[in-house]
Design a protein around this motif. Structure first.
Motif, mmCIF file in Angstrom:
data_model
loop_
_atom_site.group_PDB
_atom_site.id
_atom_site.type_symbol
_atom_site.label_atom_id
_atom_site.label_comp_id
_atom_site.label_asym_id
_atom_site.label_seq_id
_atom_site.Cartn_x
_atom_site.Cartn_y
_atom_site.Cartn_z
ATOM 1 N N UNK A 37 37.512 -7.296 -9.274
ATOM 2 C CA UNK A 37 37.829 -6.596 -10.509
ATOM 3 C C UNK A 37 38.245 -5.143 -10.314
ATOM 4 N N UNK A 38 38.116 -4.634 -9.098
ATOM 5 C CA UNK A 38 38.516 -3.245 -8.844
ATOM 6 C C UNK A 38 40.044 -3.123 -8.930
ATOM 7 N N UNK A 39 40.556 -2.161 -9.722
ATOM 8 C CA UNK A 39 42.010 -1.960 -9.808
ATOM 9 C C UNK A 39 42.587 -1.538 -8.465
ATOM 10 N N UNK A 40 43.799 -1.950 -8.194
ATOM 11 C CA UNK A 40 44.438 -1.649 -6.913
ATOM 12 C C UNK A 40 45.951 -1.701 -7.078
ATOM 13 N N UNK A 41 46.668 -0.956 -6.242
ATOM 14 C CA UNK A 41 48.126 -1.083 -6.200
ATOM 15 C C UNK A 41 48.530 -1.319 -4.754
ATOM 16 N N UNK A 46 46.000 4.090 -1.357
ATOM 17 C CA UNK A 46 45.046 3.558 -2.342
ATOM 18 C C UNK A 46 44.225 2.434 -1.696
ATOM 19 N N UNK A 50 40.029 2.377 -0.926
ATOM 20 C CA UNK A 50 39.112 1.376 -1.495
ATOM 21 C C UNK A 50 38.387 0.638 -0.374
ATOM 22 N N UNK A 80 53.145 0.294 -9.375
ATOM 23 C CA UNK A 80 53.123 1.373 -10.368
ATOM 24 C C UNK A 80 54.530 1.802 -10.796
ATOM 25 N N UNK A 86 50.151 -2.807 -11.884
ATOM 26 C CA UNK A 86 49.195 -2.719 -10.784
ATOM 27 C C UNK A 86 48.379 -3.997 -10.808
ATOM 28 N N UNK A 88 44.473 -6.234 -9.603
ATOM 29 C CA UNK A 88 43.024 -6.123 -9.504
ATOM 30 C C UNK A 88 42.551 -7.002 -8.365
#
Lengths: 131, 131, 131, 131
Positions: A37-41, A46, A50, A80, A86, A88
Motif C-alpha cells: 500500500x505504500x505509494x511509489x513511482x 524514490x 523506500x 508522475x 504513480x 502502490x
C-alpha cells in the motif's frame, strides 16, 4: 533480573532450527505487510529511499542479520507525468532477501512473485548450522 | 499443469516441522502488522467487529486451521466521551491464538504482551505430529 | 480545564467547510491504507467480516457520522481452491462511502476505482450546511 | 482523450480551498497509517532512513509540494541492547509537516502529538492563495 527470558514461553519440543524458521517467517510477514500500500513511482531515487527505509526498520527486529529489499521497477506503473500517475506497492513488485541468525542456525529466506502461481511466495532457500 | 508447486523453491534440507514453523511465523507477522494502527474504542461491539474482521482475513492465508484474536479491552483508553477520545491498536493490546496445519504437523502459536519484557511476544506453544 | 481544545492549532483563516473537508480527507486516507494488503477471498462471509471490521474502526474517528465499505467481489481473484488461491485488498477493489459531520457542515465522500484513470479516486460528492 | 478528469466526480459546490483541504487530509491520513507499526530503534541512521523512505513515498501522491517527517527520538524506547530492545512507531512519536499545492492554493499542515489531548493531532497551520 533475567530480561528477555522469552524461551520459557516456547514449547520445549521446539528445536533451534524450528525456532529459527519461526523467527524467519515473522520477519517476512511483517516486511510484506508494512510494504503493501505504500505509494511509489518509477523514479530510481524514490524506490531506493523506500527500500532503504523499510530495510532499516526490519533490521531492528530480533535475530535479523541482514535484509535486502528490491522493488521490481520494471513492473511499476507511473512516472508522475500527471498528478495521479504513480503506483502502490503490492506483492507483484516485492522482492526481498533476509538472513536470520538464531543461536548457531542461519536461515536465508526470500520473497518473490512467482508468475505461474500468481503469488508472492515466501520461502526458505537455505538453512545451515554454523560451527 | 502443476499449480502451487511451491515446494521447489524451498531448501530440500527443510523438514515438515521446520516448514510448519516458518508458515506459522509468516501469519503472526502479518496479523500483527495488519492490526497495528487500527482505530478502536472500548465499545464491545466495535472491538468484536475488528477482531472478527481480521480473523476472517488471516483465515484466508495458507495452512491456517484457526485463528482467534482478542484485543485486551482493559488496556484500551477511550470511550468516545469526546471526538478525540479513542485509541489505536498497538502490540500492548494484541492477543492472538493461531493453529497452523501443514501436512501432518500442527502448530499452536500465540501473540501476547509480556509485561516484564515490555514486548509483544510471538511464540510457539505446541507442535505436534498428527497421526 | 478545556480538553480537546484542538481549534487553537488550526489557522484562524480556516472556515468550517474547509475544516470539514480536511477531516474528510484524513478519514479516507486512513481507511484506504488500513485496508491495503489485507488478505481476502471471494467468500461472502469473509468479505462482510472485513468490511464490518474496518467500518467499526473508522467509526471511532472524530466527526464520522457513518461509513460504509464495499469490497468489489467481482474483482476478487481466489476462492481457496488451493492453499494459495486467495487475494489481497488493493485500491482496485475498495469502494467506500463516508459521511462526516463537523459542526453544521455535512460532507458525503467516496472512494471508487475509476477505470479510465486507473486510480482509486477519493472525492467529495456533496457538501451541505445543516440548518 | 481527457485523462485525469477527476474533477467531474467532485461536487460543483466545492471551491478550490475546500478541495485543497480535502487533499491535505488524505495525505496526512495516509502518512500516519503507513508509519504506524513500523519497527524502529533509537539509532540515528535507522530513524533517518525510515523518515526519508516514507517521505519519498508520500511525495508521489497528488499535489504534494513537500513533506518532512520527524520521528521524535527522545520518546523512542530501545537501543538494541538485547534482541527485543527496540520500539515501534505510534502516534506518540510521529511529527510531520506537509505542503499541498492545489491550483493556486497552498496549505501547510502538520501532525504532532498534543500532550494535554493525548492525541496525534493533524491540523492546518496555514492556507494561502498564491498570486
Amino acid at each position: 533480573m533475567l530480561k528477555n527470558n522469552e524461551k520459557i514461553y516456547f514449547s520445549p519440543n521446539l528445536n533451534l532450527r524450528e525456532r529459527a524458521c519461526f523467527e524467519t517467517g515473522i520477519k517476512l510477514g511483517a516486511l510484506y505487510h508494512i510494504l503493501c500500500g505504500i505509494p511509489i513511482s518509477s523514479d530510481e531515487k524514490i524506490i531506493t529511499s523506500i527500500e532503504k527505509g523499510i530495510e532499516a526498520a526490519i533490521s531492528c527486529q530480533p535475530f535479523v542479520k541482514s535484509v535486502k529489499i528490491k522493488i521490481d521497477k520494471s513492473k511499476i506503473v507511473g512516472n508522475k507525468s500527471t498528478a495521479f500517475d504513480y503506483d502502490e506497492i503490492t506483492g507483484k513488485i516485492i522482492q526481498a532477501e533476509l538472513v536470520i541468525n538464531y543461536e548457531n542456525i542461519e536461515v536465508l529466506a526470500k520473497i518473490d512473485w512467482i508468475e505461474d502461481m500468481q503469488y508472492p511466495l515466501m520461502f526458505i532457500e537455505k538453512i545451515t548450522n554454523i560451527e
